[in-house]
Design a protein around this motif. Structure first.
Motif, mmCIF file in Angstrom:
data_model
loop_
_atom_site.group_PDB
_atom_site.id
_atom_site.type_symbol
_atom_site.label_atom_id
_atom_site.label_comp_id
_atom_site.label_asym_id
_atom_site.label_seq_id
_atom_site.Cartn_x
_atom_site.Cartn_y
_atom_site.Cartn_z
ATOM 1 N N GLU A 212 13.612 -8.240 -18.234
ATOM 2 C CA GLU A 212 12.643 -7.370 -17.573
ATOM 3 C C GLU A 212 13.245 -6.746 -16.305
ATOM 4 O OE1 GLU A 212 11.724 -11.575 -16.043
ATOM 5 O OE2 GLU A 212 12.310 -10.622 -17.942
ATOM 6 N N LEU A 213 14.110 -7.487 -15.614
ATOM 7 C CA LEU A 213 14.783 -6.924 -14.448
ATOM 8 C C LEU A 213 15.804 -5.872 -14.856
ATOM 9 C CD1 LEU A 213 15.376 -10.039 -12.167
ATOM 10 C CD2 LEU A 213 13.972 -8.050 -11.651
ATOM 11 N N VAL A 214 16.546 -6.151 -15.922
ATOM 12 C CA VAL A 214 17.520 -5.175 -16.430
ATOM 13 C C VAL A 214 16.805 -3.906 -16.875
ATOM 14 C CG1 VAL A 214 19.187 -4.711 -18.278
ATOM 15 C CG2 VAL A 214 19.254 -6.894 -17.031
ATOM 16 N N ALA A 215 15.650 -4.043 -17.507
ATOM 17 C CA ALA A 215 14.879 -2.865 -17.920
ATOM 18 C C ALA A 215 14.459 -2.046 -16.699
ATOM 19 C CB ALA A 215 13.652 -3.292 -18.731
ATOM 20 N N GLY A 216 14.058 -2.717 -15.627
ATOM 21 C CA GLY A 216 13.693 -1.998 -14.398
ATOM 22 C C GLY A 216 14.870 -1.258 -13.802
ATOM 23 N N ILE A 217 16.048 -1.891 -13.809
ATOM 24 C CA ILE A 217 17.248 -1.227 -13.311
ATOM 25 C C ILE A 217 17.548 0.003 -14.149
ATOM 26 C CG2 ILE A 217 19.755 -1.472 -13.076
ATOM 27 C CD1 ILE A 217 19.214 -4.433 -12.352
ATOM 28 N N ARG A 218 17.466 -0.126 -15.447
ATOM 29 C CA ARG A 218 17.790 1.002 -16.333
ATOM 30 C C ARG A 218 16.823 2.161 -16.141
ATOM 31 N NH1 ARG A 218 19.413 -2.141 -22.010
ATOM 32 N NH2 ARG A 218 21.479 -2.851 -21.304
ATOM 33 N N LYS A 219 15.579 1.863 -15.818
ATOM 34 C CA LYS A 219 14.607 2.935 -15.596
ATOM 35 C C LYS A 219 14.986 3.793 -14.402
ATOM 36 C CE LYS A 219 10.601 0.596 -17.619
ATOM 37 N NZ LYS A 219 9.289 -0.056 -17.317
ATOM 38 N N VAL A 220 15.339 3.149 -13.275
ATOM 39 C CA VAL A 220 15.696 3.943 -12.097
ATOM 40 C C VAL A 220 17.086 4.527 -12.229
ATOM 41 C CG1 VAL A 220 14.151 2.663 -10.575
ATOM 42 C CG2 VAL A 220 16.501 1.886 -10.854
ATOM 43 N N GLN A 221 17.930 3.915 -13.038
ATOM 44 C CA GLN A 221 19.273 4.428 -13.262
ATOM 45 C C GLN A 221 19.228 5.732 -14.023
ATOM 46 O OE1 GLN A 221 21.727 1.777 -15.587
ATOM 47 N NE2 GLN A 221 23.639 2.590 -14.794
#
Length: 221
Positions: A212-221
């Motif tokens: 879920e944290l990786v998904a959040g990073i990918r969203k802002v990336q």
């Protein structure tokens, strides 16, 4: 008479020969946009570390992951805790977002994890632990991290920056991916190709943590 400059993540030698050969091959595909999600690299790293591809994020150096994680988690007024002096991005990226970096003084040039715990408040979102630390070169041992992670509040994400992982051969130095990320702790572990692999100029770093944290990073990336 001979100085090896490690503080800027630059080793004294160039990349292994296979790396420039692979880079040269990719230049022939310069008419195509690259895969921003680094699909193949994520899958190879997932196999290497024994994690799922959705638990890996790749960016322009592990430094960039610090910035994306700040964007994904911090609101104005939130707090970040780190030892100090340490890597400047731990302070600068939160400041850009209106968050407050709490700088905890080092003890004997080492991160004081007990003091980091004392500095955590309900507004704390991120704690950064650089091991080895840049610029002091000191590491945090296994027992200290074990005790810290047993006591850190659940609302906090701990970023264990192991950018210099390959330089340490002390048996008390933990592999944070194996011992913490893969065991369900709320951590993001940073690694990079910049240091030991001699690829600083090509800007490839990665982080491993909860999906879920990786998904959040990918969203802002």
């Amino acid at each position: 008479e001979r100085v090896v400059k490690l503080a800027s993540n630059e080793g004294p030698y160039g990349p292994f020969p296979a790396a420039p050969e692979a880079i040269e091959r990719t230049t022939r595909e310069g008419n195509r946009y690259p895969d921003g999600g680094c699909f193949r690299l994520c899958h190879v790293l997932a196999e290497r570390h024994g994690v799922r591809p959705d638990e890996i994020t790749v960016a322009a150096g592990s430094d960039a992951i610090v910035g994306y994680l700040a964007y994904a988690t911090l609101d104005p007024g939130d707090e970040v805790v780190t030892g100090w002096p340490s890597f400047p991005s731990y302070v600068l990226d939160p400041l850009k977002l209106g968050a407050l970096p709490i700088r905890v003084p080092l003890q004997a040039y080492r991160f004081d994890l007990e003091a980091l715990l004392d500095a955590i408040t309900p507004r704390t979102k991120l704690v950064f632990v650089a091991s080895p630390n840049n610029p002091t070169g000191t590491m945090t041992g296994r027992s200290e991290l074990d005790d810290y992670l047993a006591r850190v509040p659940e609302h906090v994400v701990t970023v264990i920056d192991q950018a210099y992982f390959e330089y340490i051969d002390d048996p008390d130095y933990p592999d944070a991916i194996e011992e913490y990320a893969k065991r369900g702790h709320r951590v993001v572990v940073l690694r990079t190709f910049s240091k030991i692999y001699g690829l600083a100029g090509f800007r490839v770093g990665y982080g491993i943590g909860p999906a879920e944290l990786v998904a959040g990073i990918r969203k802002v990336q």
